[in-house]
Design an enzyme around this catalytic site. Structure first.
Site, PDB file in Angstrom:
ATOM      1  N   CYS A  95       0.920  -1.248   0.071  1.00 55.58           N
ATOM      2  CA  CYS A  95      -0.126   0.124  -0.015  1.00 55.58           C
ATOM      3  C   CYS A  95       1.017   1.285  -0.005  1.00 55.58           C
ATOM      4  O   CYS A  95       0.752   2.262  -0.713  1.00 55.58           O
ATOM      5  CB  CYS A  95      -0.960  -0.220   1.100  1.00 55.58           C
ATOM      6  N   CYS A 189      -6.024  -1.817   7.790  1.00 51.21           N
ATOM      7  CA  CYS A 189      -7.050  -0.934   7.721  1.00 51.21           C
ATOM      8  C   CYS A 189      -8.199  -1.782   7.367  1.00 51.21           C
ATOM      9  O   CYS A 189      -9.605  -1.439   7.810  1.00 51.21           O
ATOM     10  CB  CYS A 189      -6.720   0.265   6.871  1.00 51.21           C
TER      11      CYS A 189
END
Length: 340
Positions: A95, A189
């Site tokens: 990410c 997340c």
């Protein structure tokens, strides 16, 4: 005269909030961006409201940027497909490379903004990344795959701060007091409780199978290979075992896990792919971290083609394929690679 424009990634948390406050005080012209990365229920409504509160306090422009398609292609699908193959991915590293310091930098370009900042705990001098002053919060490991071309544009004001001081700083600003006491966000997340729950949305992960030893002898049972990562010592059965057993290999094609005692996890050398370095190196000595919360171990690295061999001066335990190996020279991050 300002120091320049900076785009701050705002999440609604205390770290990114204080980052924006500090950069504005330092003389930067701050704009914020909230990146929508996934569809976790209720997640974005609450956080976007907090981000808008920060923007109102600082009187800055804030952008809502939907990157869910790019995140799904580069991070989420990578996460799911890796577990299907019996690997142990690190989605946060990917990410950071493709989204936070990839797509976010591209978005800054469209706005004509030179610098990009986040609330990560690490330091950057434009050429290298360094470990944070707060060793317990240091996140330099997660940026080991970031492209070196973006380093001159990155700002990390929390790199010299201690987490408790960041919270105290926010608590002293009336409008931001709530940020100082809110719960820490999860490491991954898009994971609500466990990675198993994420995988179960896409496939049947409850497939009982055989537990075997290193000679291939069936010694017990397990509940499905995707429930396990290298080094795990619970959740499977071994007939007549007196010593603790650990997962030392995963065989997705036969739905088997290979187990053994702790010494079977010991490795003195390994290979990495997807090599990412912040300077031109071919053969060198450094230290390597093979997981986020592990100690850096001295090693010798030799790069040949698209892979590198890492020879350790002392063994490490529980090397997992697709985890990231981060290379350090003391506190200075040299780059990293993906264990293969």
């Amino acid at each position: 005269m300002t120091k320049g424009k900076v785009l701050v990634g705002l999440s609604g948390g205390v770290d990114s909030t204080v980052t924006a406050v500090l950069l504005q005080k330092e003389g930067y012209e701050v704009e914020g961006v909230y990146m929508r990365l996934h569809d976790k229920p209720g997640y974005h409504e609450d956080n976007w409201g907090k981000v808008q509160k920060v923007a109102d306090y600082l009187r800055i422009k804030v952008h809502f940027h939907d990157l869910s398609e790019a995140f799904n292609a580069n991070v989420y699908e990578y996460f799911v497909e890796s577990y299907k193959k019996g690997l142990t991915p690190n989605p946060c590293v990917m990410c950071n490379r493709t989204i936070k310091f990839g797509k976010m930098v591209e978005f800054a370009d469209t706005l004509g903004i030179e610098f990009v900042a986040t609330g990560h705990y690490l330091q950057c001098d434009g050429n290298y990344i360094y470990a944070a002053e707060d060793a317990g919060k240091d996140q330099s490991y997660f940026l080991s795959e970031v492209k070196k071309e973006v380093l001159p544009r990155l700002l990390f004001p929390l790199g010299t701060w201690i987490k408790d001081d960041v919270k105290a700083y926010a608590a002293n600003i009336d409008v931001l007091k709530e940020f100082a006491t809110q719960a820490e966000s999860s490491e991954i997340c898009f994971v609500e409780n466990s990675y198993d729950e994420v995988l179960a949305k896409h496939m049947n992960i409850d497939m009982p199978g055989e537990t075997v030893d290193t000679q291939g002898n069936v010694v017990g049972t397990h509940k499905g290979y995707m429930h396990y990562t290298i080094g795990k010592r619970r959740g499977f059965f071994v007939n007549g075992a007196h010593d603790p057993h650990f997962v030392i290999d995963i065989k997705p094609e036969s739905n088997q896990i290979v187990v053994g005692t702790r010494e079977k996890l010991e490795e003195n050398a390994f290979e990495v792919k997807q090599i990412n370095l912040f300077e031109d190196l071919v053969e060198f000595d450094c230290e390597v971290k093979v997981r986020y919360r592990t100690r850096a171990v001295p090693c010798h690295i030799k790069i040949e083609g698209e892979r590198a061999t890492v020879v350790l001066t002392e063994p490490v335990f529980g090397l997992a394929k697709e985890q990231v190996a981060a290379f350090y020279d003391g506190r200075r991050l040299l780059g990293g690679g993906v264990i293969c």
